[in-house]
Enzyme design. Structure first.
Site, PDB file in Angstrom:
ATOM      1  N   ILE A 156       1.079  -1.117  -0.025  1.00  0.00           N
ATOM      2  CA  ILE A 156      -0.041   0.171   0.120  1.00  0.00           C
ATOM      3  C   ILE A 156       1.067   1.144   0.085  1.00  0.00           C
ATOM      4  CG2 ILE A 156      -0.248  -0.142   2.634  1.00  0.00           C
ATOM      5  CD1 ILE A 156      -2.828   1.190   2.408  1.00  0.00           C
ATOM      6  N   SER A 157       0.716   2.177  -0.934  1.00  0.00           N
ATOM      7  CA  SER A 157       1.650   3.240  -1.003  1.00  0.00           C
ATOM      8  C   SER A 157       1.574   4.245   0.164  1.00  0.00           C
ATOM      9  CB  SER A 157       1.225   4.148  -2.227  1.00  0.00           C
ATOM     10  OG  SER A 157       1.006   3.342  -3.201  1.00  0.00           O
TER      11      SER A 157
END
Ligand code: SAH
Length: 284
Positions: free
Chosen positions: A127-128
């Site tokens: 997940i960024s």
């Protein structure tokens, strides 16, 4: 993946905001003080309409968004840090303030969910970081509003755990989000179920081909980077629409790229270095 031929891009210089904002990723200052200190919020809110200021205020109020309990205070602190780092779009800040990031990561990582860090989501994917998500959404938002002030239909490539799709649901009229890994597609479905976001449509498939049925899109955002922008993406972009994606150069280094579709063609702008998982073809 195959390398599709390059579309006829028109080169251009830096984007307006890219000139005045700090480069991303930005190092965080240790949080020193009251997370609800009004000073910085006022700075971010000044550049906005009255309606947006109200939603930003709401985003900063503990317990006032979709989450309940202690996490909303931690989330508000994350949003305040993003504002301090130079994120000025109050709709983006409010959307990030409205989504419980910890809901999308493993319980063991929940205590890191509001730190400015990327996190593993399984299947070798991540997940960024919140500031990268904020930066990309801000770029997508610039100049793309319809009369209601909302983004129109948006295509997201790389659903992952579904976090960014949930944030996008607060900004866009419809969100089509594609994932090539069945395990993550199922995980995102599970994560999003309880949120009942009627405007998010999860699609299992290879996003390199886009999703023609939902086209044209006001915005396309990719969370995985390849050596070229697939022609399907620019084909499916509305005139006046914008694409934001990581793009890899010959050395394998990635930079953020913005492609605007104008009445005269495509205009590409290369921005700061980023680090995303690779865009892969086929499904798995
Ligand atoms: N936006 C996501 C980030 C996911 S990471 C989130 O909020 O969690 C990027 C995702 O892109 C990975 O899940 C990876 O499997 C996916 N991906 C890579 N190539 C793809 C392709 N061709 N089509 C669809 N998804 C792809």
């Amino acid at each position: 993946m195959t390398s599709p031929p390059k579309p006829p891009f028109e080169a251009s210089g830096k984007l307006g905001q890219g000139n005045v904002r700090p480069a991303f990723p930005v190092l965080l200052d240790p949080d020193k003080g009251n997370p609800f200190a009004p000073k910085k919020i006022a700075v971010a809110a000044r550049a906005t309409s009255a309606g947006s200021q109200i939603s930003l205020k709401r985003a900063f109020q503990p317990g006032a968004s979709s989450g309940f309990g202690l996490d909303s205070a931690v989330r508000a602190r994350m949003v305040r840090r993003l504002a301090e780092q130079g994120v000025v779009d109050v709709q983006v800040l409010a959307a990030l303030g409205a989504v419980q990031r910890h809901h999308f990561v493993d319980t063991a990582l929940a205590n890191l969910a509001y730190e400015d860090t990327s996190l593993p989501i399984g299947f070798g994917q991540t997940i960024s970081k919140p500031n990268v998500v904020a930066r990309m959404l801000e770029l997508l938002q610039e100049g793309l509003h319809d009369a209601s002030g909302r983004l129109g239909r948006v295509l997201e490539i790389g659903t992952g755990c579904g976090y960014q799709a949930a944030v996008l649901s607060h900004l866009a009229t419809e969100v089509y989000s594609m994932e090539r890994l069945r395990g993550l597609h199922d995980k995102a479905r599970e994560n999003l179920r309880s949120l009942r976001l009627a405007n998010v449509h999860l699609l299992f498939g290879d996003g390199i081909h886009g999703f023609a049925k939902g086209a044209p899109y006001a915005g396309i955002i990719a969370a995985a980077g390849g050596a070229a922008i697939p022609p399907a993406w620019t084909d499916q972009l509305a005139v006046g629409g914008r694409l934001v994606a990581p793009l890899q150069d010959a050395s394998g280094a990635q930079a953020l790229v913005v492609v605007d579709r104008t009445a005269r063609g495509l205009r590409q702008t290369l921005l700061e270095a980023v680090h995303f998982v690779p865009l892969k073809s086929g499904v798995g």
